[in-house]
Design an enzyme around this catalytic site. Structure first.
Site, mmCIF file in Angstrom:
data_model
loop_
_atom_site.group_PDB
_atom_site.id
_atom_site.type_symbol
_atom_site.label_atom_id
_atom_site.label_comp_id
_atom_site.label_asym_id
_atom_site.label_seq_id
_atom_site.Cartn_x
_atom_site.Cartn_y
_atom_site.Cartn_z
ATOM 1 N N CYS A 38 31.132 15.777 46.189
ATOM 2 C CA CYS A 38 32.463 16.382 46.060
ATOM 3 C C CYS A 38 32.389 17.809 45.548
ATOM 4 O O CYS A 38 33.361 18.542 45.625
ATOM 5 C CB CYS A 38 33.366 15.537 45.163
ATOM 6 S SG CYS A 38 33.009 15.682 43.407
ATOM 7 N N CYS A 111 38.514 17.254 34.383
ATOM 8 C CA CYS A 111 37.646 18.353 33.939
ATOM 9 C C CYS A 111 37.119 18.076 32.534
ATOM 10 O O CYS A 111 35.932 18.257 32.250
ATOM 11 C CB CYS A 111 38.402 19.681 33.959
ATOM 12 S SG CYS A 111 38.946 20.187 35.602
#
Length: 165
Positions: A38, A111
């Site tokens: 990804c 994140c």
């Protein structure tokens, strides 16, 4: 959202002046998290020191292939963990590590989780409670090397055509 402009300003500031960005050649531990598939990956290097008879984190650095929020969270997290013991650093969640930026939008929470995962990978990798391998022994010292390293032979696929068809 009411806090979005404020968090955006904090992220922009962290991007303009990232702290502890780059490899650390003399690290004591290194951890990597993410997926080359990804494209989001983060590697964190950690150096320890003795302080008041305790082993604490002297400094940490990072590299990432990720969005601006990942850079910002990693930057503030490397500052936040300095001076902490391994146990203290491992007790921090992704939310704790990103707290100096303010509340992250739901689509950016991953994140902070990525930064937490890299820190955990460095400090308590599976089967090793004392920390990860030094960067020089990690097999691929750079994040780019990790992304471009050949995959395990087990993951290769061999296609055999049936000559009867």
């Amino acid at each position: 959202m009411a806090g979005e402009p404020d968090i955006q300003k904090r992220i922009e500031e962290a991007i303009r002046n990232p702290k502890n960005l780059g490899e650390m050649e003399d690290s004591d531990a290194v951890g990597t998290v993410g997926s080359a598939d990804c494209g989001d990956m983060l590697r964190m290097w950690v150096k320890f020191k003795e302080q008041d008879g305790r082993k604490v984190i002297d400094r940490a650095t990072f590299q990432t292939f990720g969005c601006e929020t990942a850079i910002a969270v990693a930057s503030v997290a490397t500052e936040l963990i300095a001076g902490k013991t391994v146990e203290e650093a491992l007790s921090l969640s992704g939310g704790d590590l990103s707290a100096p930026l303010g509340a992250l939008p739901p689509m950016k929470i991953h994140c902070a989780q990525m930064v937490e995962g890299a820190l955990r990978s460095a400090l308590a990798p599976q089967g090793n409670e004392t920390g990860g391998k030094p960067a020089a022994e990690a097999g691929s010292p750079t994040l780019f090397g990790k992304m471009t390293a050949p995959q395990n032979a087990e993951r290769k696929v061999k296609i055999v055509l049936d000559p009867k068809k």
